[in-house]
Design a protein around this motif. Structure first.
Motif, PDB file in Angstrom:
ATOM      1  N   MET A   1       0.844  -1.204   0.000  1.00 49.79           N
ATOM      2  CA  MET A   1       0.000   0.000   0.000  1.00 49.79           C
ATOM      3  C   MET A   1       0.877   1.251   0.000  1.00 49.79           C
ATOM      4  N   ARG A   2       0.371   2.300  -0.612  1.00 48.37           N
ATOM      5  CA  ARG A   2       1.106   3.560  -0.631  1.00 48.37           C
ATOM      6  C   ARG A   2       0.528   4.511   0.417  1.00 48.37           C
ATOM      7  N   LEU A   3       1.406   5.382   0.911  1.00 44.87           N
ATOM      8  CA  LEU A   3       0.972   6.331   1.940  1.00 44.87           C
ATOM      9  C   LEU A   3      -0.130   7.241   1.407  1.00 44.87           C
ATOM     10  N   SER A   4       0.004   7.635   0.140  1.00 46.99           N
ATOM     11  CA  SER A   4      -0.965   8.560  -0.452  1.00 46.99           C
ATOM     12  C   SER A   4      -2.360   7.937  -0.596  1.00 46.99           C
ATOM     13  N   GLU A   5      -2.457   6.615  -0.419  1.00 49.65           N
ATOM     14  CA  GLU A   5      -3.763   5.950  -0.526  1.00 49.65           C
ATOM     15  C   GLU A   5      -4.557   6.011   0.782  1.00 49.65           C
ATOM     16  N   ILE A   6      -3.901   6.440   1.866  1.00 55.35           N
ATOM     17  CA  ILE A   6      -4.619   6.508   3.147  1.00 55.35           C
ATOM     18  C   ILE A   6      -5.356   7.838   3.204  1.00 55.35           C
ATOM     19  N   SER A   7      -6.671   7.776   3.088  1.00 53.93           N
ATOM     20  CA  SER A   7      -7.412   9.036   3.025  1.00 53.93           C
ATOM     21  C   SER A   7      -7.356   9.738   4.379  1.00 53.93           C
ATOM     22  N   GLY A   8      -7.126  11.021   4.316  1.00 53.59           N
ATOM     23  CA  GLY A   8      -7.113  11.831   5.538  1.00 53.59           C
ATOM     24  C   GLY A   8      -5.805  11.818   6.292  1.00 53.59           C
ATOM     25  N   PHE A   9      -4.820  11.057   5.812  1.00 50.98           N
ATOM     26  CA  PHE A   9      -3.544  10.999   6.540  1.00 50.98           C
ATOM     27  C   PHE A   9      -2.708  12.231   6.194  1.00 50.98           C
ATOM     28  N   ASN A  10      -2.342  12.966   7.212  1.00 52.73           N
ATOM     29  CA  ASN A  10      -1.518  14.161   7.000  1.00 52.73           C
ATOM     30  C   ASN A  10      -0.175  13.926   7.689  1.00 52.73           C
ATOM     31  N   PHE A  11       0.860  13.723   6.896  1.00 53.21           N
ATOM     32  CA  PHE A  11       2.176  13.361   7.441  1.00 53.21           C
ATOM     33  C   PHE A  11       2.677  14.424   8.418  1.00 53.21           C
ATOM     34  N   ALA A  12       2.555  15.692   8.017  1.00 51.50           N
ATOM     35  CA  ALA A  12       3.087  16.772   8.868  1.00 51.50           C
ATOM     36  C   ALA A  12       2.407  16.779  10.231  1.00 51.50           C
ATOM     37  N   ASP A  13       1.075  16.627  10.235  1.00 48.91           N
ATOM     38  CA  ASP A  13       0.348  16.604  11.505  1.00 48.91           C
ATOM     39  C   ASP A  13       0.775  15.404  12.337  1.00 48.91           C
ATOM     40  N   CYS A  14       0.856  14.248  11.676  1.00 51.72           N
ATOM     41  CA  CYS A  14       1.127  13.006  12.418  1.00 51.72           C
ATOM     42  C   CYS A  14       2.532  13.003  13.004  1.00 51.72           C
ATOM     43  N   ILE A  15       3.526  13.343  12.217  1.00 52.70           N
ATOM     44  CA  ILE A  15       4.893  13.315  12.766  1.00 52.70           C
ATOM     45  C   ILE A  15       5.061  14.469  13.759  1.00 52.70           C
ATOM     46  N   GLY A  16       4.369  15.556  13.505  1.00 55.11           N
ATOM     47  CA  GLY A  16       4.425  16.692  14.442  1.00 55.11           C
ATOM     48  C   GLY A  16       3.964  16.325  15.834  1.00 55.11           C
TER      49      GLY A  16
ATOM     50  N   LYS B   1      -0.651   2.382  14.951  1.00 52.20           N
ATOM     51  CA  LYS B   1      -1.818   2.489  14.056  1.00 52.20           C
ATOM     52  C   LYS B   1      -1.347   2.420  12.600  1.00 52.20           C
ATOM     53  N   ILE B   2      -0.236   3.095  12.336  1.00 52.12           N
ATOM     54  CA  ILE B   2       0.337   3.092  10.982  1.00 52.12           C
ATOM     55  C   ILE B   2       1.850   2.921  11.099  1.00 52.12           C
ATOM     56  N   THR B   3       2.394   2.014  10.310  1.00 52.35           N
ATOM     57  CA  THR B   3       3.850   1.818  10.276  1.00 52.35           C
ATOM     58  C   THR B   3       4.331   2.012   8.848  1.00 52.35           C
ATOM     59  N   LEU B   4       5.322   2.863   8.697  1.00 49.87           N
ATOM     60  CA  LEU B   4       5.967   3.027   7.391  1.00 49.87           C
ATOM     61  C   LEU B   4       7.272   2.242   7.421  1.00 49.87           C
ATOM     62  N   VAL B   5       7.435   1.344   6.471  1.00 57.07           N
ATOM     63  CA  VAL B   5       8.687   0.585   6.355  1.00 57.07           C
ATOM     64  C   VAL B   5       9.567   1.349   5.360  1.00 57.07           C
ATOM     65  N   LEU B   6      10.759   1.673   5.818  1.00 62.93           N
ATOM     66  CA  LEU B   6      11.611   2.601   5.064  1.00 62.93           C
ATOM     67  C   LEU B   6      12.892   1.940   4.581  1.00 62.93           C
TER      68      LEU B   6
ATOM     69  N   ILE C   1       9.484   4.819   1.000  1.00 64.88           N
ATOM     70  CA  ILE C   1       8.456   4.151   1.819  1.00 64.88           C
ATOM     71  C   ILE C   1       8.095   2.872   1.067  1.00 64.88           C
ATOM     72  N   ILE C   2       8.653   1.758   1.508  1.00 68.37           N
ATOM     73  CA  ILE C   2       8.471   0.531   0.713  1.00 68.37           C
ATOM     74  C   ILE C   2       7.237  -0.258   1.139  1.00 68.37           C
ATOM     75  N   ASP C   3       6.705   0.058   2.318  1.00 68.76           N
ATOM     76  CA  ASP C   3       5.463  -0.615   2.736  1.00 68.76           C
ATOM     77  C   ASP C   3       4.762   0.263   3.761  1.00 68.76           C
ATOM     78  N   VAL C   4       3.458   0.176   3.769  1.00 65.29           N
ATOM     79  CA  VAL C   4       2.655   0.892   4.756  1.00 65.29           C
ATOM     80  C   VAL C   4       1.742  -0.132   5.409  1.00 65.29           C
TER      81      VAL C   4
END
Ligand SMILES: Cc1cc2nc3c(=O)[nH]c(=O)nc-3n(C[C@H](O)[C@H](O)[C@H](O)COP(=O)(O)O)c2cc1C
Length: 163
Positions: free
Chosen positions: A1-16, A117-122, A157-160
């Protein structure tokens, strides 16, 4: 899955709000720390994110190791204390994963926390230290009074993994 496919996910907010950056060495040993600076986007036709690690972090040694695998893990509010703990204690002094009762599995070396809740494999693609002479605005330099410039790790981001 790609990160951009997660609706409503805002990277800046989440990592912030804080995330755990976990680096696993080729021998399976790992360390984790809280990060809140980073960005995601598209580079070299890949979905990437960049995280920033100061050289004095114990996690830095793990990020630098040969065949290091990184994950970025986002948690819910119930893990706020964990993020505080992992952002103020060093793995040199305490086993943070044990102290926070974080259960995980290793998937091809990537640390997947059960509670995330969400893990990005890098996969590391490019890294370099930030340098004083490259700042075009001097204001952010106030973050480096000790000269401990972050190393920027740009990773594919090789896996979400979503829980
Ligand atoms: C909310 C928060 C965000 C943080 N973000 C970063 C970051 O983006 N980069 C960094 O190098 N350190 C960051 N830190 C500091 C490290 O998490 C902290 O120094 C940690 O104890 C390092 O652990 P280690 O020595 O086991 O690697 C942050 C700390 C907190 C509390």
């Amino acid at each position: 899955m790609r990160l951009s496919e997660i609706s409503g996910f805002n990277f800046a907010d989440c990592i912030g709000n804080g995330a755990l950056l976990t680096a696993t060495k080729g021998d399976g040993t790992l360390n984790t720390m809280t990060v809140s600076w980073g960005q995601s986007g598209c580079l070299w036709n890949r979905e990437v994110c960049t995280v920033y690690v100061r050289p004095q972090r114990y996690t830095f040694e793990f990020c630098e190791s040969e065949n290091a695998t990184l994950t970025l893990s986002f948690f819910g509010n119930e893990r706020k204390d964990t993020l505080n703990f992992c952002g103020t204690k060093s793995g040199r002094d305490v086993d943070k994963i044990k102290a926070c009762d974080l259960k995980y599995t290793l998937k091809n070396g990537a640390c997947i926390f059960e509670d995330a809740k969400i893990t990005l494999v890098l996969k590391k693609l490019y890294d370099d230290n930030l340098r004083a002479e490259c700042f075009t605005d001097s204001a952010p330099l106030s973050n480096y009074k000790n000269g401990d410039f972050h190393r920027a790790y740009t990773c594919e981001i090789i896996d979400v993994i979503i829980k």
